[in-house]
Every structure is written in structure tokens, then in C-alpha cells.
Design a protein around this motif. Structure first.
Motif, PDB file in Angstrom:
ATOM      1  N   THR A  56       5.511   7.804  -3.801  1.00  0.00           N
ATOM      2  CA  THR A  56       6.396   8.747  -3.216  1.00  0.00           C
ATOM      3  C   THR A  56       7.997   8.225  -4.060  1.00  0.00           C
ATOM      4  O   THR A  56       7.899   6.694  -4.083  1.00  0.00           O
ATOM      5  CB  THR A  56       7.074   9.235  -1.357  1.00  0.00           C
TER       6      THR A  56
ATOM      7  N   HIS B 245       0.508  -1.173   0.063  1.00  0.00           N
ATOM      8  CA  HIS B 245       0.159  -0.317  -0.640  1.00  0.00           C
ATOM      9  C   HIS B 245       1.071   1.379  -0.426  1.00  0.00           C
ATOM     10  O   HIS B 245       1.885   0.933   0.448  1.00  0.00           O
ATOM     11  CB  HIS B 245      -1.309  -0.543   0.926  1.00  0.00           C
ATOM     12  N   GLU B 246       0.108   2.476  -0.019  1.00  0.00           N
ATOM     13  CA  GLU B 246       1.026   4.072  -0.712  1.00  0.00           C
ATOM     14  C   GLU B 246       1.074   3.940   0.788  1.00  0.00           C
ATOM     15  O   GLU B 246      -0.181   4.307   1.577  1.00  0.00           O
ATOM     16  CB  GLU B 246       0.358   4.675  -1.520  1.00  0.00           C
ATOM     17  N   TYR B 247       1.790   4.875   0.839  1.00  0.00           N
ATOM     18  CA  TYR B 247       2.003   5.621   2.266  1.00  0.00           C
ATOM     19  C   TYR B 247       0.671   6.837   2.597  1.00  0.00           C
ATOM     20  O   TYR B 247       0.456   6.812   3.645  1.00  0.00           O
ATOM     21  CB  TYR B 247       3.507   6.168   3.023  1.00  0.00           C
ATOM     22  N   PHE B 248       1.111   7.075   1.513  1.00  0.00           N
ATOM     23  CA  PHE B 248      -0.299   8.514   1.208  1.00  0.00           C
ATOM     24  C   PHE B 248      -1.266   7.885   0.054  1.00  0.00           C
ATOM     25  O   PHE B 248      -1.141   7.618  -0.734  1.00  0.00           O
ATOM     26  CB  PHE B 248       0.370   9.762   0.908  1.00  0.00           C
ATOM     27  N   PRO B 249      -2.442   7.380   0.961  1.00  0.00           N
ATOM     28  CA  PRO B 249      -3.372   6.618   0.094  1.00  0.00           C
ATOM     29  C   PRO B 249      -4.066   7.288  -1.208  1.00  0.00           C
ATOM     30  O   PRO B 249      -4.540   8.623  -1.024  1.00  0.00           O
ATOM     31  CB  PRO B 249      -4.910   6.180   1.484  1.00  0.00           C
ATOM     32  N   ASP B 250      -4.082   6.500  -2.355  1.00  0.00           N
ATOM     33  CA  ASP B 250      -4.791   6.984  -3.508  1.00  0.00           C
ATOM     34  C   ASP B 250      -3.970   8.569  -3.925  1.00  0.00           C
ATOM     35  O   ASP B 250      -4.124   9.284  -5.057  1.00  0.00           O
ATOM     36  CB  ASP B 250      -6.195   7.603  -3.350  1.00  0.00           C
ATOM     37  N   GLN B 251      -2.492   8.351  -3.614  1.00  0.00           N
ATOM     38  CA  GLN B 251      -1.387   9.531  -4.421  1.00  0.00           C
ATOM     39  C   GLN B 251      -0.591   8.770  -4.831  1.00  0.00           C
ATOM     40  O   GLN B 251       0.207   9.693  -5.406  1.00  0.00           O
ATOM     41  CB  GLN B 251      -1.354  10.718  -3.689  1.00  0.00           C
TER      42      GLN B 251
ATOM     43  N   GLU C 242       9.467   5.580  -1.353  1.00  0.00           N
ATOM     44  CA  GLU C 242       8.228   4.339  -1.687  1.00  0.00           C
ATOM     45  C   GLU C 242       9.489   3.514  -2.585  1.00  0.00           C
ATOM     46  O   GLU C 242       9.086   2.328  -2.884  1.00  0.00           O
ATOM     47  CB  GLU C 242       7.487   4.412  -2.219  1.00  0.00           C
TER      48      GLU C 242
END
Lengths: 299, 149
Positions: free
Chosen positions: B55, B46-52, B58
Motif C-alpha cells: 500500500t 511481507h505485504e499487509y494484504f498478501p499478493d496485492q 507501506e
């Protein structure tokens, strides 16, 4: 109670989560059904109930094994769990379960279509006992959680597994219409297991309560804290007192005098109490703080 | 390490304990058995900032240190970094390129890394001089992490 900020990591008693939250719920059910199924086969074999053995075997592999596999993060690698029986209780448990499945299938097939040798049945009974006890040993090995780290936990799980199995075997006899033949003997066994369960639970909670501050916290949470309605309402009242009432009335007035619906309710409530108590044990496993306990303001 | 049913948790010759993601089946028994709660279950990507989106950090992190969903992870003291540094003839705990990233990046220099077997190493002298102690020695895990007074 629970860490809220990074610098609070393990500064207080910290509950384990992986074996009860999210997919951890599946492991709770897996342990329950594995031990229930093995206990049922064990008891049904004593009363020569082939259907009881078959249903216990099915419960163990389909529900117990199924939930075990669903819980794993990488279920296709489950075969690797057989590799370390010299040190790991999970590994030993997997071997016991595999033996249980194979020996159970052979015995049931032979008993249904021909006749199964007594030696095979004896070995199967021993394996069923080991399947019932391994979960308790796996948990009692965890020395960071005082509620689990006690030799009474495997004993408790065996007694609960056999009692639940005996109740289910009674249900099979009721459904098959053969209750009058072996029902009274089975009811006698249930009486003993019920008494043993009450004693073991009391000894377990008392010994953990006085073992350490972490143990005291766990028992307090179960008995008088957040989870008291489940413990007293479901485990004690429905799971123990109701079956106890049925058993006592059956002892005093004869089993024939007890309505069948009451027996079914007693079976259901016993299983409900058993699975609930297992939930409470998993839910209230607390790790000791990493900092010296004297610096912790309160549990 | 003993509780791992698959042999995924291993101890290297230099004492570093690590989890082989290709062997772990995700039973999480090691997480239960660890009294320090030092292990983590990597459930899914999963992304650290959801739906963005990922980074840049990452993206690079996933290339350098790919994680396997459904397995347990723990700190391995940047063992790839240590190995790479030692291959160049550098010494862990002395040379930056052979020392764990957290140690060399700690802004307050609160961490040290080195050879506990060497009585002359900085870590051994610090443990002796500043009363280094292990957490919960009563569990018998003999951790290699010491806290200084």
C-alpha cells in the motif's frame, strides 16, 4: 488463555512463543543437544572413553551449535554474542561453548595421537559443566515466567544433561564391546543420576507450583492439563520408569542378565523423556497478566 | 537491556531504549526477558494484504523506517521524529513535531509524553496528581510508562 483480540493483550496468563513455536523449535533442540553433548563428554572423560568424549563433543558442536545458528534471525552476526559476558547469560554461554570446542579439539587430538595433560582434561571438564548449566541460568534469569524463574532449573538441566550423557556413553560402550570393563561403574553413576533426576523434577514442580499463580498454572498444564499425556506417558513412564526398571533389575540380578536390547531401549527412552520434558518447560512458560491478577476472571 | 548479548539494545541519554538493527542477531532473549511482551521479532518482509502489493503507506513506511528481517524491534517513541524536532529547537511532549506520532494522533488524547526528570512537566504532574503507577514494579525494570487512574 491466549489473546484473541487486540484489547485482550496480556490480560490473562500469556504463553511465551518465540522459543518454542516456528523456528523456536530449533532452540529447544539446540539446548538439548548442547547439554547432552557436554554432559556426555563430561561423563565419558570420567571413564576414560575417548570415543564417548569425541561423540559428545561432536553432538555439542554439530547438533547443538548447528541448531543454535539455524535459530538465529541473523546467524552471520553470531560473533557479536561474545561481547556482553558481564551481563548476558547468552553471551557467557557462547564463550563457554567456544572454549569447549577449542579445548575439546586440543584434548582429543592430544589424547589420540600422543598424551593429553591432566590439567587440560580438568579444565575441559569444568568448561563442559559450564556448558551444561548455562541454558538453565539463561532461562532462570527470565523473571516474568515463573516456571523458569527458579534456581532449580539450572540444577535440573545439569542433572538431565549428565544423565543423558551417561546413558549415551553407555551406548558407546555397548557398541564398542567394552561394556564389561567399565559398564558396571557407569551403571552405578546412572543409578545416582536417575535418582537425582526424580528428586529434582519433583522438587522443581512442587516449588514452582506453590510459587505464584502463574507457576501453578504452568505446573497444572504440564501435570494434569493439556500436556498430561506427554508428561505421564513419555516423561514419567518411558523416560523415568522404564530406565528405573532396567536399573533395578540390573542391581538385583546383575547387569549381565539384562538383554542388550533392553539397555538400548532404556537409553532411547531416557533421551526421549529428557527432550520431551524440556519441550514441556518451554511450552508452558506463562507470563503474568499486565492487569492486576484480581481482575482476571480465570487463568 | 542487560540480557542482550550483542549490545544491540541501548539506552539513550534521554532514557529511550531502542534496538540497533545492525547489531541484533535475532536470538530473541530480550523478548523472553521482557515481562511486558513489548518486543516483536521481525521475521521477514511481507505485504499487509498478501499478493496485492504494498500500500502507499507501506511504501513510505519502508522508505522512512526500513526494517531489518531477522531482528527484534520495539517501540522507540519515534526517536527519529523527536531528534528531528529537537534539532529545530522544539520540546518533546510540548511541540507536536517533537512528540511521538501515537501521542499526537490519539483521538481520545489518552497518551502523554514528556520529561519524567522535570517535576514541572505535564507528565510528572499527571503522575503525581492522578496516582500514576508502573506495571509490575516488582520485576525491578523501572519502566518509564505510567498508567493514570
Amino acid at each position: 488463555m491466549i489473546q484473541t483480540r487486540p484489547f485482550e493483550f496480556m490480560t490473562r496468563y500469556t504463553p511465551q512463543r518465540e522459543w518454542i513455536e516456528g523456528r523456536g523449535v530449533l532452540l529447544w533442540l539446540a539446548f538439548f543437544f548442547i547439554e547432552l553433548g557436554a554432559g556426555m563428554l563430561f561423563v565419558a572423560a570420567l571413564f576414560n572413553s575417548l570415543w564417548g568424549m569425541f561423540i559428545g563433543w561432536l553432538i555439542c558442536i554439530v547438533l547443538g551449535g548447528g541448531f543454535h545458528l539455524l535459530y538465529l534471525g541473523q546467524p552471520l552476526r553470531f560473533y557479536r554474542a561474545f561481547l556482553r559476558p558481564q551481563t548476558s547469560w547468552i553471551s557467557r554461554g557462547m564463550i563457554f561453548i567456544a572454549l569447549f570446542i577449542v579445548l575439546g579439539a586440543i584434548h582429543l587430538a592430544l589424547a589420540y595421537w600422543a598424551s593429553s595433560p591432566l590439567a587440560l582434561l580438568v579444565i575441559l571438564e569444568i568448561v563442559a559443566f559450564l556448558v551444561t548449566i548455562y541454558g538453565g541460568f539463561a532461562m532462570s534469569y527470565v523473571n516474568g515466567i515463573p516456571l523458569w524463574n527458579t534456581a532449580l532449573l539450572p540444577v535440573l538441566y545439569v542433572v538431565a544433561g549428565f544423565w543423558g550423557g551417561a546413558e549415551l556413553a553407555l551406548g558407546v560402550m555397548l557398541a564398542g564391546g567394552i561394556f564389561s570393563q567399565t559398564g558396571p561403574e557407569l551403571e552405578g553413576l546412572i543409578r545416582m543420576l536417575l535418582g537425582a533426576f526424580i528428586l529434582v523434577v519433583a522438587a522443581y514442580l512442587t516449588s514452582v507450583r506453590y510459587s505464584s499463580k502463574g507457576g501453578e498454572l504452568s505446573v497444572r498444564e504440564i501435570v494434569t492439563g493439556r500436556w498430561w499425556p506427554l508428561f505421564w506417558g513419555v516423561v514419567a513412564l518411558l523416560g523415568v520408569c522404564f530406565p528405573l526398571g532396567v536399573v533395578v533389575s540390573g542391581y538385583l540380578s546383575g547387569l549381565e542378565a539384562i538383554p542388550i536390547a533392553l539397555l538400548w531401549l532404556s537409553i532411547f527412552f531416557e533421551l526421549l523423556g529428557d527432550v520431551t520434558f524440556r519441550y514441556l518447560i518451554l511450552r508452558n512458560g506463562f507470563y503474568h497478566p499486565l492487569t492486576p491478577i484480581s481482575t482476571v476472571p480465570s487463568a | 537491556m542487560d540480557v542482550c548479548p550483542t549490545g544491540a539494545t541501548q539506552r539513550r541519554e534521554d532514557g529511550i531504549v531502542w534496538v540497533d538493527p545492525d547489531k541484533c542477531m535475532g536470538c530473541r532473549y530480550c523478548m523472553m526477558a521482557c515481562p511486558y511482551n513489548s518486543r516483536t521479532f521481525y521475521s521477514d518482509e511481507h505485504e499487509y494484504f498478501p499478493d496485492q502489493g504494498l500500500t502507499p503507506f507501506e511504501e513510505i513506511g519502508k522508505q522512512l523506517y526500513p526494517h531489518t528481517p531477522g531482528t527484534v524491534e520495539k517501540c522507540n517513541f519515534c526517536m527519529e521524529r523527536i531528534d528531528a524536532g529537537m534539532a529545530k529547537g522544539l520540546k518533546p511532549g510540548v511541540d507536536r513535531e517533537a512528540t511521538p506520532a501515537c501521542v499526537i494522533n490519539c483521538p481520545t488524547k489518552a497518551m502523554y509524553f514528556g520529561d519524567l526528570e522535570d517535576p514541572g512537566s505535564e507528565v510528572s504532574m499527571l503522575i503525581r496528581g492522578r496516582k500514576g503507577r508502573q506495571l509490575h514494579p516488582e520485576y525491578g525494570t523501572d519502566p518509564s510508562i505510567y498508567y493514570l487512574e
